[in-house]
Scaffold this motif. Structure first.
Motif, PDB file in Angstrom:
ATOM      1  N   GLU A   8     107.160  46.606   5.487  1.00 25.56           N
ATOM      2  CA  GLU A   8     107.784  45.785   4.346  1.00 25.56           C
ATOM      3  C   GLU A   8     109.408  46.017   4.883  1.00 25.56           C
ATOM      4  OE1 GLU A   8     107.317  49.152   1.701  1.00 25.56           O
ATOM      5  OE2 GLU A   8     106.404  46.786   0.223  1.00 25.56           O
ATOM      6  N   ARG A   9     109.814  47.030   5.071  1.00 24.87           N
ATOM      7  CA  ARG A   9     111.318  47.205   6.080  1.00 24.87           C
ATOM      8  C   ARG A   9     111.523  46.139   6.278  1.00 24.87           C
ATOM      9  NH1 ARG A   9     113.692  52.282   5.008  1.00 24.87           N
ATOM     10  NH2 ARG A   9     115.879  52.342   5.987  1.00 24.87           N
ATOM     11  N   GLY A  25     104.804  50.694   5.273  1.00 31.60           N
ATOM     12  CA  GLY A  25     106.293  50.713   5.571  1.00 31.60           C
ATOM     13  C   GLY A  25     107.005  50.150   5.778  1.00 31.60           C
ATOM     14  N   TRP A  54     110.229  34.690  -2.095  1.00 28.75           N
ATOM     15  CA  TRP A  54     109.668  33.712  -1.905  1.00 28.75           C
ATOM     16  C   TRP A  54     110.134  32.862  -0.497  1.00 28.75           C
ATOM     17  CZ3 TRP A  54     105.907  32.449  -5.204  1.00 28.75           C
ATOM     18  CH2 TRP A  54     105.664  33.154  -6.681  1.00 28.75           C
ATOM     19  N   LEU A 101     108.870  54.677  -1.516  1.00 26.17           N
ATOM     20  CA  LEU A 101     109.250  53.063  -1.760  1.00 26.17           C
ATOM     21  C   LEU A 101     108.956  53.195  -2.987  1.00 26.17           C
ATOM     22  CD1 LEU A 101     107.092  52.578   1.276  1.00 26.17           C
ATOM     23  CD2 LEU A 101     109.259  52.624   1.329  1.00 26.17           C
ATOM     24  N   ARG A 134     101.315  48.351  -6.120  1.00 27.50           N
ATOM     25  CA  ARG A 134     102.003  48.115  -6.684  1.00 27.50           C
ATOM     26  C   ARG A 134     101.564  46.828  -7.932  1.00 27.50           C
ATOM     27  NH1 ARG A 134     104.999  47.235  -1.548  1.00 27.50           N
ATOM     28  NH2 ARG A 134     105.405  49.312  -0.693  1.00 27.50           N
ATOM     29  N   MET A 135     100.617  46.508  -8.427  1.00 25.55           N
ATOM     30  CA  MET A 135     100.314  45.565  -9.174  1.00 25.55           C
ATOM     31  C   MET A 135     100.534  46.856 -10.597  1.00 25.55           C
ATOM     32  SD  MET A 135     101.171  42.763  -7.896  1.00 25.55           S
ATOM     33  CE  MET A 135     101.236  42.137  -6.486  1.00 25.55           C
ATOM     34  N   GLY A 191      94.654  46.610   5.150  1.00 26.84           N
ATOM     35  CA  GLY A 191      94.601  47.150   3.908  1.00 26.84           C
ATOM     36  C   GLY A 191      95.547  47.113   3.838  1.00 26.84           C
ATOM     37  N   PHE A 192      96.049  48.675   4.389  1.00 30.09           N
ATOM     38  CA  PHE A 192      97.471  49.144   3.310  1.00 30.09           C
ATOM     39  C   PHE A 192      98.802  48.332   4.006  1.00 30.09           C
ATOM     40  CE2 PHE A 192      94.279  52.964   3.243  1.00 30.09           C
ATOM     41  CZ  PHE A 192      93.949  52.793   1.708  1.00 30.09           C
ATOM     42  N   ILE A 193      99.963  48.652   3.206  1.00 25.19           N
ATOM     43  CA  ILE A 193     101.016  47.864   2.854  1.00 25.19           C
ATOM     44  C   ILE A 193     101.360  49.058   4.151  1.00 25.19           C
ATOM     45  CG2 ILE A 193     102.869  47.041   2.145  1.00 25.19           C
ATOM     46  CD1 ILE A 193     101.196  47.238  -0.204  1.00 25.19           C
ATOM     47  N   LEU A 234     102.305  40.103   0.397  1.00 28.20           N
ATOM     48  CA  LEU A 234     101.497  41.453   0.989  1.00 28.20           C
ATOM     49  C   LEU A 234     101.122  41.473   2.499  1.00 28.20           C
ATOM     50  CD1 LEU A 234     100.940  43.984  -2.993  1.00 28.20           C
ATOM     51  CD2 LEU A 234     102.695  44.284  -0.856  1.00 28.20           C
ATOM     52  N   LEU A 294     106.359  41.792  -2.833  1.00 28.61           N
ATOM     53  CA  LEU A 294     105.244  41.464  -3.912  1.00 28.61           C
ATOM     54  C   LEU A 294     105.070  40.174  -3.517  1.00 28.61           C
ATOM     55  CD1 LEU A 294     104.831  43.905  -6.031  1.00 28.61           C
ATOM     56  CD2 LEU A 294     106.472  41.998  -7.662  1.00 28.61           C
ATOM     57  N   ALA A 295     104.956  38.933  -3.690  1.00 29.91           N
ATOM     58  CA  ALA A 295     104.356  37.912  -3.127  1.00 29.91           C
ATOM     59  C   ALA A 295     103.359  37.591  -1.986  1.00 29.91           C
ATOM     60  CB  ALA A 295     104.770  36.861  -3.744  1.00 29.91           C
ATOM     61  N   MET A 327     109.315  56.580   9.875  1.00 24.86           N
ATOM     62  CA  MET A 327     109.332  56.408   8.398  1.00 24.86           C
ATOM     63  C   MET A 327     109.285  57.709   6.982  1.00 24.86           C
ATOM     64  SD  MET A 327     110.868  53.647   7.275  1.00 24.86           S
ATOM     65  CE  MET A 327     110.111  53.283   9.205  1.00 24.86           C
ATOM     66  N   ARG A 346     101.232  51.554  -1.719  1.00 24.17           N
ATOM     67  CA  ARG A 346     100.814  51.100  -0.355  1.00 24.17           C
ATOM     68  C   ARG A 346      99.553  49.655  -0.509  1.00 24.17           C
ATOM     69  NH1 ARG A 346     103.017  53.405   4.406  1.00 24.17           N
ATOM     70  NH2 ARG A 346     104.468  54.110   3.610  1.00 24.17           N
ATOM     71  N   THR A 347      98.991  49.994  -1.603  1.00 19.01           N
ATOM     72  CA  THR A 347      98.172  48.371  -1.960  1.00 19.01           C
ATOM     73  C   THR A 347      98.642  47.572  -3.379  1.00 19.01           C
ATOM     74  OG1 THR A 347      96.518  49.533  -3.473  1.00 19.01           O
ATOM     75  CG2 THR A 347      96.487  49.963  -1.189  1.00 19.01           C
ATOM     76  N   GLN A 382     112.702  46.585  -1.406  1.00 12.84           N
ATOM     77  CA  GLN A 382     111.910  46.502  -0.646  1.00 12.84           C
ATOM     78  C   GLN A 382     110.475  45.974  -1.029  1.00 12.84           C
ATOM     79  OE1 GLN A 382     111.285  48.897   2.556  1.00 12.84           O
ATOM     80  NE2 GLN A 382     109.689  49.343   2.073  1.00 12.84           N
ATOM     81  N   ALA A 383     110.511  46.420  -2.266  1.00 17.13           N
ATOM     82  CA  ALA A 383     108.740  47.207  -2.684  1.00 17.13           C
ATOM     83  C   ALA A 383     108.585  45.150  -3.595  1.00 17.13           C
ATOM     84  CB  ALA A 383     108.185  47.861  -3.493  1.00 17.13           C
ATOM     85  N   ILE A 431     103.273  35.549  -9.666  1.00 12.17           N
ATOM     86  CA  ILE A 431     102.686  35.712  -8.253  1.00 12.17           C
ATOM     87  C   ILE A 431     101.744  35.255  -8.092  1.00 12.17           C
ATOM     88  CG2 ILE A 431     105.091  37.101  -7.639  1.00 12.17           C
ATOM     89  CD1 ILE A 431     103.713  39.422  -7.374  1.00 12.17           C
TER      90      ILE A 431
END
Lengths: 320, 513
Positions: free
Chosen positions: B389-390, B386, B427, A6, A190-191, B382-384, B374, B371-372, A1, A185-186, B366-367, A205
């Motif tokens: 998500e992709r 990538g 959703w 992102l 994002r929020m 705990g980290f997203i 995660l 979003l709803a 990646m 990434r958290t 993608q973000a 949401i």
């Protein structure tokens, strides 16, 4: 990646970024040519050190500004925490450091709570907080400067890993790295962006918008505290207004880094460009021995130009 | 109209390019006195661009325009206004904090000033008042704050402003451009607007753009159809019908296929997914209904009938009517923290205001989609992730046919329809059991609309319960298994709408007003 980012990237953005870095490079080279001492180890070390402090504070400011709020208390919090460390260091030694940082966090959290629950715009909350906390600095110091008389605390900023990388730089690099992860990434990262764009998106949401806001201000306070402590340790003493420059410099750094002052666009990664920009400019002018008053004038002008170059004004719907 | 009518306005070979991309090319367009002209076409067909060329907002790159027999090359909107062309903007151009008369004479105050520069406010009020009376808008008080009036009243104020300015610049017969005047108002307001336009046509010509084909049919004397920036058809009088317009616009005939009515499920004894009992509060009285798994329940009614409030109460979008109970899967939703609870129970909400409530424009596709959900794309740390998500985003980009450069493109650059698909994907990523949609196809072009309908049919087949709140009558009828019509906060009428026996628009409308 191999995605660079992102969140919050635009194609035209890359061009603007390239121009900024180009101008930036030119500026550095011309400083180097005009003043041979610019490229000495000692000077680069000085730039690193002062960037470190500003970077830490600016990271906190970035999250707040991304959210569409603003924190004008960063300078005062930094001054307070720096002074607190100087006060406590003789008795508590290194323990004074986490305590002072924690106090920063508490200040930030209070800002957030007042902002959220009393529904006062953040600019006013933090303006009031800044004045109050500045008063508190005078209170705990009797209005005098204090020296940081503890070797361990001093070493925290002035020491260096393997005699190469100053500790302060190390600390700020780690914080910067974590902040990028947090931003991209958290959920929190994002929020903050979503809230800056429009609170309803986040609320719909199921996100507790208020919690995120308080967290962002607490983070800003914590990082301002760390910056203040590092500053005091680096200088070896604390003065009552030593952090006050940070309030406006952090905002400048964030905006020069391309984050929209209205929130909802940008990221913490690019804030470092703004930080380096501010530090190198003032360092370079110092070395060139420009008269200090002239320096201030140049600084202001250059910052305006940087913002002009670095922000997408065309996309802003309303400029207020 | 006497003798051989000559057009009051003509455009010949009008062309406009943006960044080297041709948006409209070789457009010919005439406007005759007292005429209502429509410009129809899908999103991106060049309708708005053409309107803005007429209004002097865009300068044509090629071609010529004539107004009242003279060459007409407006360099700005102000110049067009001085020549007798006004535009009623989709995003209104009135300042809410000023009074009505101040808005009308905005930037023209100098003409009411005495030699030392003091403006004669009384004169301004008097002129405004006289015009409002002439136009049958007596209920509008020129001295009130513009923001106090509802959206549709402000629209009338803008139209009135066009007449005031025309008189002011000594124009006998202004041309008024209407850009999607009905996009944000309800059925009743649309009626009032259309009646007014019909009355005012004695004194002006109108050029209209709208998303609803039925409105062209109802209102226009002549309609130009645009496709991909070109003129592809012109219809007048008897030739005008929804079918004929639609055929030329998109190159396909409109039929039940549009709403995929054959895919509508026959639900016998399907379990109840959501049950609303005695919902009451501001604007809503004693509303009760149930939605079954796989059912699409439509709620229709005029703007302000309370249907939006029902949707809000279900998803916990504050403020919402708070009396009564809402049960999801047999368990009542709490009053406090309802939004969160609703989502945890598998509910999703596609809000009306896409740009402020649905997407984050400066976030990647993608973000936005993740979003709803995660936690689903996060690692143990705990980290997203990538890559997760992709993968998630690619799945829904393919499934919903979101047209974008890729998962990392910013939502900002997507068309309205594709943005809406991103909101739906947000959703779907959570595997929703109940989806509540508030006007999901508002401002979405015909093609993307049908794709959204397809997605809703897919979801229904998977057993998702769908509550569709909409102002769009064909959509309400075409999509729903069952239809509720609300009026003044109460359920006025309920009917089944099986695929083979859909109610007509008239049947529903009589219960709305």
């Amino acid at each position: 990646m191999l995605e660079v980012s992102l969140v919050g990237r635009r194609d035209s953005e890359l061009w603007r970024r390239a121009i900024t870095i180009f101008v930036f490079t030119i500026a550095i080279i011309s400083f180097g040519v005009a003043a041979p001492s610019f490229f000495t180890i000692a000077n680069i070390r000085a730039i690193e050190l002062s960037s470190s402090v500003l970077l830490i504070a600016s990271i906190g400011a970035t999250f707040v500004i991304l959210m569409g709020s603003i924190d004008l208390s960063i300078g005062a919090v930094a001054s307070f925490c720096g002074m607190l460390v100087a006060r406590l260091a003789p008795d508590l030694g290194l323990w004074s450091v986490p305590i002072a940082c924690l106090v920063g966090l508490v200040f930030g959290a209070i800002n957030g709570l007042v902002y959220v629950y009393l529904r006062i715009p953040s600019i006013l909350v933090t303006l009031g907080a800044a004045t109050t906390i500045s008063g508190a600095v005078l209170f705990i110091s009797d209005g005098r400067s204090l020296s940081v008389s503890n070797a361990a605390v001093i070493d925290m900023a002035q020491g260096a890993l393997a005699n190469m990388v100053p500790n302060a730089v190390l600390v700020s690099t780690v914080i910067y790295g974590v902040a990028i992860l947090v931003g991209d990434r958290t959920r929190f990262g994002r929020m903050t962006l979503a809230i800056g764009s429009d609170e309803q998106v986040a609320a719909l949401i199921g996100v507790k918008v208020n919690t995120i806001k308080i967290q962002a201000f607490a983070l800003s306070g914590l990082l301002a505290g760390i910056a203040g402590v590092l500053l005091a340790a680096r200088l070896g003493s604390a003065t009552v207004t030593m952090g006050s420059y940070m309030t406006l410099d952090t905002i400048t750094a964030v905006v020069v880094g391309g984050t929209a002052i209205t929130g909802g666009f940008g990221n913490v990664r690019l804030t470092i460009i703004g930080v380096l920009f501010i530090t190198i400019l003032s360092d370079g002018m110092n070395i060139l021995a420009l008269p200090p008053y002239l320096q201030t004038i140049v600084q202001g002008t250059v910052i305006l130009l940087a913002v002009l170059l670095n922000t997408n004004r065309a996309s802003a719907e309303d400029v207020k | 109209m006497s003798g051989v009518p000559t057009p009051i306005y003509t455009m010949r070979n009008g062309s406009k390019r943006f960044n080297g991309i041709s948006v409209v090319e070789g457009i010919d367009l005439d406007v005759f006195p007292n005429e209502i002209v429509g410009i129809a076409g899908e999103n991106g067909a060049g309708k708005s661009t053409t309107l803005k060329m007429i209004a002097g907002i865009h300068t044509p790159d090629a071609g010529s325009m004539r107004l009242c027999g003279k060459s007409f090359r407006p360099t700005s909107y102000t110049k067009a206004v001085e020549a007798g062309i006004s535009m009623v903007f989709q995003e209104q151009a009135l300042i809410p904090s000023l009074t009505v008369y101040e808005n009308i004479f905005l930037s023209l105050e100098a003409n009411f000033a005495n030699p030392i520069g003091i403006v004669d406010r009384r004169a301004m009020m008097a002129v405004s008042e006289r015009h409002f009376k002439d136009l049958g808008l007596d209920f509008i008080d020129p001295c009130r704050r513009t923001g106090d009036y509802a959206f549709h009243d402000r629209q009338m104020i803008e139209i009135a402003k066009a007449f005031v300015l025309a008189e002011y610049f000594h124009i006998d017969h202004p041309i008024i451009l209407l850009d999607e005047p009905t996009a944000a108002i309800g059925e009743r307001e649309i009626r009032i607007l259309f009646d007014s336009i019909r009355r005012y046509r004695r004194r002006a010509s109108f050029v209209l753009i709208t998303h609803r084909l039925a409105e062209y049919v109802e209102l226009c004397d002549r309609i130009y159809v645009f496709k991909d920036g070109r003129n592809v058809g012109e219809f007048a009088g008897e030739q005008i019908s929804e079918q004929s317009l639609h055929r030329v616009m998109v190159g396909r005939t409109r039929d039940d296929e549009y709403f995929m009515e054959k895919r509508q499920l026959k639900l016998v004894g399907a379990p109840i997914a959501i049950s609303v009992k005695g919902l009451s509060g501001h604007n809503v009285q004693n509303v009760s209904f149930e939605v079954r798994k796989g059912e699409i329940l439509g709620i229709g009614g005029l703007v302000g009938c309370g249907k939006e409030a029902v949707a809000k109460a279900i998803v916990g979008f504050e403020p919402f009517p708070s009396n009564g109970t809402i049960e999801v899967g047999g368990e009542a939703l709490p009053l406090r923290g309802r939004g969160k609870a609703a989502i945890v129970r598998g509910m999703g909400f596609v809000p009306k205001e896409r740009k402020t409530e649905g997407i984050v424009p400066y976030m990647s596709v993608q973000a936005n989609m993740s979003l709803a959900s995660l936690p689903l794309v996060s690692r143990l740390s705990g980290f997203i992730s990538g890559s997760r998500e992709r993968i998630l985003a690619e799945k829904y980009i393919n499934r919903l046919r979101v047209r974008c450069k890729g998962p990392t493109q910013l939502c900002q650059f997507l068309s309205g329809g594709n943005q809406q698909k991103v909101v739906i994907a947000k959703w779907l990523a959570r595997k929703v059991q109940v989806l509540v949609l508030d006007n999901p196809t508002r401002g979405v072009d015909v093609g993307a609309k049908q794709e959204i309908y397809g997605v809703l049919r897919d979801l229904a087949e998977e057993g998702v319960a769908i509550l569709l709140v909409t102002d769009d009558l064909p959509e309400l009828i075409g999509m729903s298994n069952r239809i509720l019509v609300m009026r003044e906060g109460e359920i006025q009428f309920v009917c089944n709408a099986p695929a083979e026996n859909k109610p007509t628009e008239q049947e529903l409308v009589q219960h709305m007003v």
